[in-house]
Scaffold this motif. Structure first.
Motif, PDB file in Angstrom:
ATOM      1  N   SER A 136      21.861  22.693   8.806  1.00  0.00           N
ATOM      2  CA  SER A 136      21.198  22.645  10.394  1.00  0.00           C
ATOM      3  C   SER A 136      19.773  21.997  10.651  1.00  0.00           C
ATOM      4  CB  SER A 136      21.129  24.062  10.043  1.00  0.00           C
ATOM      5  OG  SER A 136      22.122  24.972  10.361  1.00  0.00           O
ATOM      6  N   LEU A 137      18.563  21.692  10.603  1.00  0.00           N
ATOM      7  CA  LEU A 137      17.398  21.518  10.483  1.00  0.00           C
ATOM      8  C   LEU A 137      17.699  19.919  11.011  1.00  0.00           C
ATOM      9  CD1 LEU A 137      14.263  21.499  11.088  1.00  0.00           C
ATOM     10  CD2 LEU A 137      14.112  20.757   8.622  1.00  0.00           C
ATOM     11  N   PRO A 138      18.692  19.005   9.850  1.00  0.00           N
ATOM     12  CA  PRO A 138      18.605  17.312  10.241  1.00  0.00           C
ATOM     13  C   PRO A 138      19.723  17.586  11.763  1.00  0.00           C
ATOM     14  CG  PRO A 138      19.678  17.942   8.025  1.00  0.00           C
ATOM     15  CD  PRO A 138      19.087  19.061   8.842  1.00  0.00           C
ATOM     16  N   ILE A 139      20.517  18.253  12.057  1.00  0.00           N
ATOM     17  CA  ILE A 139      21.578  18.500  13.111  1.00  0.00           C
ATOM     18  C   ILE A 139      20.761  18.112  13.857  1.00  0.00           C
ATOM     19  CG2 ILE A 139      23.594  19.041  14.213  1.00  0.00           C
ATOM     20  CD1 ILE A 139      24.794  19.980  12.234  1.00  0.00           C
ATOM     21  N   ALA A 140      19.721  19.613  13.740  1.00  0.00           N
ATOM     22  CA  ALA A 140      18.359  19.886  14.835  1.00  0.00           C
ATOM     23  C   ALA A 140      17.644  18.614  14.786  1.00  0.00           C
ATOM     24  CB  ALA A 140      17.867  20.720  14.497  1.00  0.00           C
ATOM     25  N   LEU A 141      17.181  17.919  14.646  1.00  0.00           N
ATOM     26  CA  LEU A 141      15.861  16.838  14.772  1.00  0.00           C
ATOM     27  C   LEU A 141      17.044  15.672  14.828  1.00  0.00           C
ATOM     28  CD1 LEU A 141      14.325  17.577  11.097  1.00  0.00           C
ATOM     29  CD2 LEU A 141      13.474  17.955  13.751  1.00  0.00           C
ATOM     30  N   MET A 142      17.813  15.624  14.447  1.00  0.00           N
ATOM     31  CA  MET A 142      19.162  14.453  14.954  1.00  0.00           C
ATOM     32  C   MET A 142      18.926  14.604  16.591  1.00  0.00           C
ATOM     33  SD  MET A 142      22.760  13.469  14.751  1.00  0.00           S
ATOM     34  CE  MET A 142      23.072  14.630  15.325  1.00  0.00           C
ATOM     35  N   THR A 143      19.289  15.859  17.496  1.00  0.00           N
ATOM     36  CA  THR A 143      19.277  16.495  18.568  1.00  0.00           C
ATOM     37  C   THR A 143      17.933  15.927  20.060  1.00  0.00           C
ATOM     38  OG1 THR A 143      21.148  17.736  18.013  1.00  0.00           O
ATOM     39  CG2 THR A 143      20.243  18.103  20.027  1.00  0.00           C
ATOM     40  N   ALA A 144      17.011  16.256  18.747  1.00  0.00           N
ATOM     41  CA  ALA A 144      15.840  16.601  19.304  1.00  0.00           C
ATOM     42  C   ALA A 144      15.707  14.986  19.856  1.00  0.00           C
ATOM     43  CB  ALA A 144      15.018  16.962  18.891  1.00  0.00           C
ATOM     44  N   GLU A 145      15.879  14.415  18.778  1.00  0.00           N
ATOM     45  CA  GLU A 145      15.517  12.509  18.635  1.00  0.00           C
ATOM     46  C   GLU A 145      16.114  11.779  19.440  1.00  0.00           C
ATOM     47  OE1 GLU A 145      15.249   9.003  16.051  1.00  0.00           O
ATOM     48  OE2 GLU A 145      14.057  10.223  15.416  1.00  0.00           O
ATOM     49  N   LEU A 146      17.661  12.026  20.128  1.00  0.00           N
ATOM     50  CA  LEU A 146      18.760  11.269  20.684  1.00  0.00           C
ATOM     51  C   LEU A 146      18.212  12.014  22.202  1.00  0.00           C
ATOM     52  CD1 LEU A 146      21.308  10.946  18.392  1.00  0.00           C
ATOM     53  CD2 LEU A 146      20.012   9.192  19.098  1.00  0.00           C
ATOM     54  N   ALA A 147      18.284  13.370  22.062  1.00  0.00           N
ATOM     55  CA  ALA A 147      18.606  13.733  23.579  1.00  0.00           C
ATOM     56  C   ALA A 147      16.905  13.220  24.501  1.00  0.00           C
ATOM     57  CB  ALA A 147      18.223  15.376  23.662  1.00  0.00           C
ATOM     58  N   SER A 148      15.913  13.009  23.638  1.00  0.00           N
ATOM     59  CA  SER A 148      14.224  12.957  24.284  1.00  0.00           C
ATOM     60  C   SER A 148      14.808  11.664  24.913  1.00  0.00           C
ATOM     61  CB  SER A 148      13.408  13.739  23.293  1.00  0.00           C
ATOM     62  OG  SER A 148      13.117  12.340  22.078  1.00  0.00           O
ATOM     63  N   THR A 149      15.330  10.359  23.606  1.00  0.00           N
ATOM     64  CA  THR A 149      15.246   9.349  23.583  1.00  0.00           C
ATOM     65  C   THR A 149      15.916   8.880  25.121  1.00  0.00           C
ATOM     66  OG1 THR A 149      14.574   9.028  21.305  1.00  0.00           O
ATOM     67  CG2 THR A 149      15.471   6.932  22.796  1.00  0.00           C
ATOM     68  N   ILE A 150      17.507   9.341  25.272  1.00  0.00           N
ATOM     69  CA  ILE A 150      18.252   8.695  26.275  1.00  0.00           C
ATOM     70  C   ILE A 150      19.290  10.809  27.575  1.00  0.00           C
ATOM     71  CG2 ILE A 150      20.460   8.358  26.023  1.00  0.00           C
ATOM     72  CD1 ILE A 150      20.762   6.911  23.409  1.00  0.00           C
ATOM     73  N   PRO A 151      17.438  10.895  27.885  1.00  0.00           N
ATOM     74  CA  PRO A 151      18.060  12.122  28.481  1.00  0.00           C
ATOM     75  C   PRO A 151      18.876  11.849  29.373  1.00  0.00           C
ATOM     76  CG  PRO A 151      16.591  11.018  29.197  1.00  0.00           C
ATOM     77  CD  PRO A 151      16.532   9.916  28.040  1.00  0.00           C
ATOM     78  N   GLU A 152      19.827  12.185  29.212  1.00  0.00           N
ATOM     79  CA  GLU A 152      21.763  11.841  29.698  1.00  0.00           C
ATOM     80  C   GLU A 152      23.077  13.129  29.451  1.00  0.00           C
ATOM     81  OE1 GLU A 152      23.134   7.839  30.380  1.00  0.00           O
ATOM     82  OE2 GLU A 152      21.127   6.919  29.720  1.00  0.00           O
ATOM     83  N   ALA A 153      22.936  13.405  30.827  1.00  0.00           N
ATOM     84  CA  ALA A 153      24.289  14.607  30.592  1.00  0.00           C
ATOM     85  C   ALA A 153      24.984  13.916  29.952  1.00  0.00           C
ATOM     86  CB  ALA A 153      24.993  14.682  32.049  1.00  0.00           C
ATOM     87  N   GLY A 154      26.284  14.454  28.760  1.00  0.00           N
ATOM     88  CA  GLY A 154      26.824  14.144  28.379  1.00  0.00           C
ATOM     89  C   GLY A 154      26.275  14.467  26.881  1.00  0.00           C
ATOM     90  N   GLY A 155      25.432  14.178  25.817  1.00  0.00           N
ATOM     91  CA  GLY A 155      24.753  14.272  24.462  1.00  0.00           C
ATOM     92  C   GLY A 155      25.813  13.175  24.036  1.00  0.00           C
ATOM     93  N   CYS A 156      26.803  14.083  22.478  1.00  0.00           N
ATOM     94  CA  CYS A 156      26.747  12.240  21.711  1.00  0.00           C
ATOM     95  C   CYS A 156      27.427  11.067  22.558  1.00  0.00           C
ATOM     96  CB  CYS A 156      28.102  13.465  20.786  1.00  0.00           C
ATOM     97  SG  CYS A 156      29.357  14.202  21.822  1.00  0.00           S
ATOM     98  N   VAL A 157      28.114  11.349  23.958  1.00  0.00           N
ATOM     99  CA  VAL A 157      29.201  11.033  24.074  1.00  0.00           C
ATOM    100  C   VAL A 157      28.145   9.190  24.434  1.00  0.00           C
ATOM    101  CG1 VAL A 157      30.750   9.872  26.064  1.00  0.00           C
ATOM    102  CG2 VAL A 157      30.891  12.035  24.871  1.00  0.00           C
ATOM    103  N   VAL A 158      27.800  10.094  25.427  1.00  0.00           N
ATOM    104  CA  VAL A 158      26.450   8.658  25.744  1.00  0.00           C
ATOM    105  C   VAL A 158      25.593   8.496  23.727  1.00  0.00           C
ATOM    106  CG1 VAL A 158      25.608   9.309  28.100  1.00  0.00           C
ATOM    107  CG2 VAL A 158      24.282  10.477  26.203  1.00  0.00           C
ATOM    108  N   TRP A 159      24.913   9.229  23.661  1.00  0.00           N
ATOM    109  CA  TRP A 159      24.593   8.786  22.156  1.00  0.00           C
ATOM    110  C   TRP A 159      24.854   7.071  21.576  1.00  0.00           C
ATOM    111  CZ3 TRP A 159      23.596  13.628  20.533  1.00  0.00           C
ATOM    112  CH2 TRP A 159      22.341  14.664  20.839  1.00  0.00           C
ATOM    113  N   VAL A 160      26.996   7.454  21.239  1.00  0.00           N
ATOM    114  CA  VAL A 160      27.658   6.276  20.599  1.00  0.00           C
ATOM    115  C   VAL A 160      27.949   5.529  21.576  1.00  0.00           C
ATOM    116  CG1 VAL A 160      29.952   6.523  19.561  1.00  0.00           C
ATOM    117  CG2 VAL A 160      28.501   8.863  19.049  1.00  0.00           C
ATOM    118  N   HIS A 161      28.037   6.141  22.557  1.00  0.00           N
ATOM    119  CA  HIS A 161      27.971   4.242  23.655  1.00  0.00           C
ATOM    120  C   HIS A 161      26.833   3.463  23.686  1.00  0.00           C
ATOM    121  CE1 HIS A 161      28.438   1.986  27.161  1.00  0.00           C
ATOM    122  NE2 HIS A 161      29.432   2.654  27.528  1.00  0.00           N
ATOM    123  N   ARG A 162      26.046   3.899  23.138  1.00  0.00           N
ATOM    124  CA  ARG A 162      24.647   3.148  23.044  1.00  0.00           C
ATOM    125  C   ARG A 162      24.110   2.390  21.998  1.00  0.00           C
ATOM    126  NH1 ARG A 162      19.172   3.570  25.518  1.00  0.00           N
ATOM    127  NH2 ARG A 162      17.718   2.570  24.761  1.00  0.00           N
TER     128      ARG A 162
END
Length: 474
Positions: A136-162
């Motif tokens: 869980s911790l790697p997934i949670a930290l990944m979420t924290a970094e990507l969500a704070s770097t790319i604060p957009e609606a859509g989560g994984c969709v915008v991360w992969v698009h970027r």
């Protein structure tokens, strides 16, 4: 030019509106034209540096598919993104995120019983203790970094698009939508299953189905009120769901035998069935997954770089405690039958060893857990649907957001209508389909994290995974 617009920003276009402009020439002769040509590289470099500064503060919007195909990656600052996002409002703080994340991952001890029956008490307790930190911790930290770097609606969709562009983002959007659809359809079914413990509420056939639809309609109405209402309701649901397991621990502690009498060895004893590793691991992994789904709410979090890391760590600790203590007490009270455990066994343990009052309480908690889980996951799924609509995976009408409430109402209602059909499927089919597509999306998210670290090493990250010697910290 290559240094500034190389791998870290391969498709950056100079923005002359923000760059130093050449001074006007004193004459229009040939020498003036030559001077302008000589100044162009300098102007281009200055303009690119300013654009680069904007890029490392900004994020890549899923709305920019056409620019991406043409080779440019437009970027904007988090503040300007939130102003331009169609109605979504940054209202959530870390304690509200904890409630949302709790139901995105856990929702109580319900569902862990199958892992005890498949692997035994000792192995399940060991897994519950270790998996939150190694899975869980790697997934949670990944979420924290990507969500704070790319604060957009859509989560994984915008991360992969970027990271990878529109094609893979579209595939990931489809995988995520399919996974969420079948996962969310579990909870109206579970709601009715838990209520069946009470004889007066045992229904079948069409009445059972319409009861599921009534629960779905109630959760949909709650989501239409706004994300702050969803988050506040999640905190209330969390307290109601945890409370019967607190009672189980307090009532069961005085009755516990010595550890040697119930813990046993990890290896099955003589006469016990072998460990069913497939069922054991799938149940435990399923019950400790889901942290990445709250990344879809990044545009609605006040300070993602602070709120996401705090919420992720607090939730991991909370989930570990909520799983570990009640499970340890329950298997200790029911040590002779642990390999026969199956879904819903906590209710049976409470009835046989504590009393019917606790069994009824746990049953009601199970029904509320299903409501809380659907409440959270419908909220995050609607934001992913908005990004998918912007990528043209879904009709563009679903990308709109209701301005007064800041809620994607069209996407929420559309998902609810799909769930109304999907919840008629058998429970086992829903779980299998959901986990298959969830694995594909999670793998792609980790690839996006690694690729963005490699491609954009200078990008400002309000939260950065604190690893010193890792591929993540190149």
């Amino acid at each position: 030019k290559n240094l500034v617009c190389g791998r870290s920003a391969p498709c950056l276009k100079p923005k002359h509106s923000g760059a130093a402009r050449p001074r006007k020439n004193l004459d229009d002769g040939p020498s003036s034209s030559i001077m302008q040509q000589r100044l162009m590289p300098v102007q281009h470099l200055a303009s690119s540096l300013l654009s680069r500064r904007q890029m490392i503060k900004g994020s890549h919007s899923a709305e920019c598919e056409a620019d991406d195909e043409a080779g440019s990656v437009p970027s904007i600052s988090p503040a300007s993104f939130r102003a331009s996002t169609t109605g979504l409002k940054p209202t959530l703080s870390w304690h509200q995120l904890v409630g949302v994340t709790f139901f995105a991952v856990c929702g109580g001890d319900y569902g862990l019983e199958d892992s005890v029956g498949a692997g035994g008490a000792a192995l399940t307790l060991l897994g519950v203790l270790l998996l939150p930190w190694f899975w869980s911790l790697p997934i949670a930290l990944m979420t924290a970094e990507l969500a704070s770097t790319i604060p957009e609606a859509g989560g994984c969709v915008v991360w992969v698009h970027r990271a990878f562009g529109p094609f893979l983002a579209q595939q990931n959007a489809v995988w995520n939508l399919v996974s969420n659809t079948f996962d969310n359809a579990l909870y109206p079914v579970m709601f009715v299953d838990y209520l069946a413990w009470f004889p007066a509420l045992r229904v079948a056939n069409s009445v059972r189905y319409f009861t599921s639809l009534l629960m779905l309609a109630s959760v949909t109405a709650l989501n239409l009120l706004g994300v702050d209402v969803v988050a506040s309701a999640s905190n209330i649901f969390a307290l109601l769901v945890i409370s019967p397991f607190v009672a189980l621990v307090l009532a069961g502690l005085p009755k516990l035998p010595a550890a040697e009498a119930w813990l046993g060895d990890i290896e099955p004893a003589d006469g016990e069935p072998p460990i069913r590793w497939g069922a054991f691991l799938s149940v435990l992994l399923w019950n400790t997954s889901g942290y990445d789904s709250v990344g879809a709410l990044a545009a609605e979090v006040r300070t993602p770089g602070v709120d996401f890391p705090i919420a992720m760590i607090v939730t991991i600790v909370l989930v570990t405690i909520v799983y570990l203590l009640p499970l340890a007490v329950a298997v200790a009270l029911d040590a002779s039958q642990t390999r026969m455990w199956s879904d819903g066994h906590f209710v049976r343990v409470a009835a046989e060893h504590i009393g019917d009052w606790l069994a009824a309480w746990i049953t009601v908690g199970g029904a509320l857990s299903a409501v809380g889980l659907l409440n959270t996951l419908l909220c995050t799924s609607a934001r992913i649907a908005v990004s998918a609509a912007r990528l043209r995976v879904l009709p563009s009408a679903l990308a709109s957001v209701h301005e007064p409430s800041g809620t994607p109402r069209r996407a929420t209602v559309a998902l609810s209508l799909v769930l109304a059909v999907a919840c008629a499927l058998p429970f086992s089919q829903l779980v299998s389909i959901s986990m298959l597509f969830y694995g594909a999306t999670t793998f792609t998210e980790f690839l996006a994290l690694l690729w963005l670290r490699e491609r954009e090493p200078a990008t400002i990250r309000p939260f950065r995974i604190p690893l010193d010697r890792s591929i993540l910290c190149r």
